[in-house]
Motif scaffolding. Structure first.
Motif, PDB file in Angstrom:
ATOM      1  N   ALA A   1       5.138  -5.750  -7.768  1.00  0.00           N
ATOM      2  CA  ALA A   1       6.472  -5.216  -7.511  1.00  0.00           C
ATOM      3  C   ALA A   1       6.469  -4.204  -6.367  1.00  0.00           C
ATOM      4  O   ALA A   1       7.398  -4.152  -5.579  1.00  0.00           O
ATOM      5  N   ASP A   2       5.424  -3.404  -6.277  1.00  0.00           N
ATOM      6  CA  ASP A   2       5.404  -2.324  -5.294  1.00  0.00           C
ATOM      7  C   ASP A   2       3.960  -2.078  -4.842  1.00  0.00           C
ATOM      8  O   ASP A   2       3.204  -1.385  -5.522  1.00  0.00           O
ATOM      9  N   TYR A   3       3.598  -2.660  -3.700  1.00  0.00           N
ATOM     10  CA  TYR A   3       2.229  -2.509  -3.208  1.00  0.00           C
ATOM     11  C   TYR A   3       1.871  -1.063  -2.909  1.00  0.00           C
ATOM     12  O   TYR A   3       0.726  -0.649  -3.113  1.00  0.00           O
ATOM     13  N   SER A   4       2.818  -0.282  -2.432  1.00  0.00           N
ATOM     14  CA  SER A   4       2.506   1.117  -2.118  1.00  0.00           C
ATOM     15  C   SER A   4       2.160   1.894  -3.391  1.00  0.00           C
ATOM     16  O   SER A   4       1.284   2.759  -3.387  1.00  0.00           O
ATOM     17  N   GLU A   5       2.827   1.584  -4.491  1.00  0.00           N
ATOM     18  CA  GLU A   5       2.519   2.249  -5.763  1.00  0.00           C
ATOM     19  C   GLU A   5       1.148   1.801  -6.274  1.00  0.00           C
ATOM     20  O   GLU A   5       0.363   2.603  -6.772  1.00  0.00           O
ATOM     21  N   LEU A   6       0.843   0.531  -6.122  1.00  0.00           N
ATOM     22  CA  LEU A   6      -0.466   0.025  -6.539  1.00  0.00           C
ATOM     23  C   LEU A   6      -1.568   0.654  -5.684  1.00  0.00           C
ATOM     24  O   LEU A   6      -2.624   1.014  -6.195  1.00  0.00           O
ATOM     25  N   GLU A   7      -1.306   0.822  -4.416  1.00  0.00           N
ATOM     26  CA  GLU A   7      -2.268   1.474  -3.531  1.00  0.00           C
ATOM     27  C   GLU A   7      -2.480   2.932  -3.945  1.00  0.00           C
ATOM     28  O   GLU A   7      -3.606   3.429  -3.955  1.00  0.00           O
TER      29      GLU A   7
ATOM     30  N   ARG B   1      -4.204   6.231 -18.271  1.00  0.00           N
ATOM     31  CA  ARG B   1      -2.893   6.431 -17.626  1.00  0.00           C
ATOM     32  C   ARG B   1      -2.754   5.556 -16.392  1.00  0.00           C
ATOM     33  O   ARG B   1      -1.757   4.845 -16.225  1.00  0.00           O
ATOM     34  N   LEU B   2      -3.763   5.572 -15.531  1.00  0.00           N
ATOM     35  CA  LEU B   2      -3.712   4.775 -14.311  1.00  0.00           C
ATOM     36  C   LEU B   2      -3.694   3.277 -14.626  1.00  0.00           C
ATOM     37  O   LEU B   2      -2.987   2.505 -13.964  1.00  0.00           O
ATOM     38  N   PHE B   3      -4.437   2.883 -15.631  1.00  0.00           N
ATOM     39  CA  PHE B   3      -4.480   1.478 -16.038  1.00  0.00           C
ATOM     40  C   PHE B   3      -3.091   1.005 -16.464  1.00  0.00           C
ATOM     41  O   PHE B   3      -2.615  -0.043 -16.026  1.00  0.00           O
ATOM     42  N   HIS B   4      -2.424   1.791 -17.292  1.00  0.00           N
ATOM     43  CA  HIS B   4      -1.087   1.413 -17.758  1.00  0.00           C
ATOM     44  C   HIS B   4      -0.051   1.472 -16.630  1.00  0.00           C
ATOM     45  O   HIS B   4       0.869   0.652 -16.587  1.00  0.00           O
ATOM     46  N   GLU B   5      -0.216   2.399 -15.711  1.00  0.00           N
ATOM     47  CA  GLU B   5       0.670   2.447 -14.546  1.00  0.00           C
ATOM     48  C   GLU B   5       0.508   1.172 -13.714  1.00  0.00           C
ATOM     49  O   GLU B   5       1.495   0.596 -13.243  1.00  0.00           O
ATOM     50  N   ALA B   6      -0.727   0.725 -13.535  1.00  0.00           N
ATOM     51  CA  ALA B   6      -0.976  -0.492 -12.756  1.00  0.00           C
ATOM     52  C   ALA B   6      -0.387  -1.720 -13.441  1.00  0.00           C
ATOM     53  O   ALA B   6       0.194  -2.587 -12.785  1.00  0.00           O
TER      54      ALA B   6
END
Length: 78
Positions: free
Chosen positions: A5-11, A33-38
């Motif tokens: 959905a959002d490459y900048s957020e994944l980056e 936290r980072l895992f669930h955000e991804a």
């Protein structure tokens, strides 16, 4: 595979994961936290989730990650 959905957020997530690891501040809570955000950004079936694999060396982290992916996938099928 689901689209991201959002490459900048994944980056941003990947950068934080790496930076915390290098600084020695990547604890299990931050990893979760980072895992669930991804997952929220790209979904559990996206190849981008592989970025977490190198960081699962502490005991139990890999097992937790696999269980979370299985739970997320089974929720989507139900």
């Amino acid at each position: 595979m689901e689209p991201v959905a959002d490459y900048s957020e994944l980056e941003r997530i990947g950068n934080e994961l790496f930076d915390r690891s290098q600084a020695g501040t990547l604890d299990f809570t931050a990893f979760q936290r980072l895992f669930h955000e991804a997952i929220a950004v790209c979904g559990p079936d996206n190849d981008s989730m592989e970025m977490f694999c190198p960081f699962t060396k502490p005991k139990g982290w890999w097992d937790w990650m696999v269980q979370e992916l299985q739970k997320t996938s089974s929720r989507r099928v139900s």
